[in-house]
Structure formats: structure tokens, C-alpha cells
Design a protein around this motif. Sequence first.
Motif, PDB file in Angstrom:
ATOM      1  N   LYS A  43       7.004  -6.796  -3.018  1.00 47.79           N
ATOM      2  CA  LYS A  43       7.696  -5.347  -2.218  1.00 47.79           C
ATOM      3  C   LYS A  43       8.930  -5.504  -2.039  1.00 47.79           C
ATOM      4  CE  LYS A  43       3.931  -4.661   0.883  1.00 47.79           C
ATOM      5  NZ  LYS A  43       3.345  -4.108   2.532  1.00 47.79           N
ATOM      6  N   SER A  44       9.797  -4.934  -1.607  1.00 50.40           N
ATOM      7  CA  SER A  44      11.552  -4.838  -1.382  1.00 50.40           C
ATOM      8  C   SER A  44      11.521  -5.425  -0.674  1.00 50.40           C
ATOM      9  CB  SER A  44      12.184  -3.439  -1.724  1.00 50.40           C
ATOM     10  OG  SER A  44      11.872  -2.791  -0.935  1.00 50.40           O
ATOM     11  N   ILE A  49      10.926  -5.332   5.743  1.00 53.66           N
ATOM     12  CA  ILE A  49      11.780  -5.495   6.784  1.00 53.66           C
ATOM     13  C   ILE A  49      11.204  -4.547   8.041  1.00 53.66           C
ATOM     14  CG2 ILE A  49      13.956  -3.512   7.231  1.00 53.66           C
ATOM     15  CD1 ILE A  49      13.541  -7.341   8.654  1.00 53.66           C
ATOM     16  N   LYS A  50      10.532  -3.908   7.503  1.00 53.71           N
ATOM     17  CA  LYS A  50       9.560  -1.960   8.046  1.00 53.71           C
ATOM     18  C   LYS A  50       8.359  -2.971   9.112  1.00 53.71           C
ATOM     19  CE  LYS A  50      11.527   1.724   5.354  1.00 53.71           C
ATOM     20  NZ  LYS A  50      11.247   2.223   4.812  1.00 53.71           N
TER      21      LYS A  50
END
Length: 67
Positions: A43-44, A49-50
Motif C-alpha cells: 500500500k502507498s 494514513i486513511k
Amino acid sequence: MKQKLKKILLLYLFTGTLFVSCTMEEEVIRNHNYSKDIKIYQKSFDELIKDSKFATSFNKLPKRKTI
């Protein structure tokens, strides 16, 4: 002559210990079947961060001051 014998015995001891420990580790992994429980995702940072758990943990990290 005694020094050579000591070095050879020490080498055998370390090699034997390494072999036994690696064999035991493989056996534990095989018996508990750890590979079924592990899932790897890529994941990026924006996606992470979400995620509320990641965001909470990330915010607990101390902030570095750049000079």
C-alpha cells in the motif's frame, strides 16, 4: 598442536549448533504452519494514513526536528 585441535573442535561445535538451530526453526514453522496466518499487502502511504489504526500509531511516533 593443541591450538589447532582446539580451533577445529570449536569450529565443529559452532557448525553443529548452527545446523541444529536451523533444523529446529524449520520444524517449528512446519508444525505451526505460520505461512497460513501471514498476508502481505503493498500500500502507498496515502492509503495507510486513511486507515485509523495506522494513523493512530503513526501519530504516536515522536516528531523529528529538522535543522
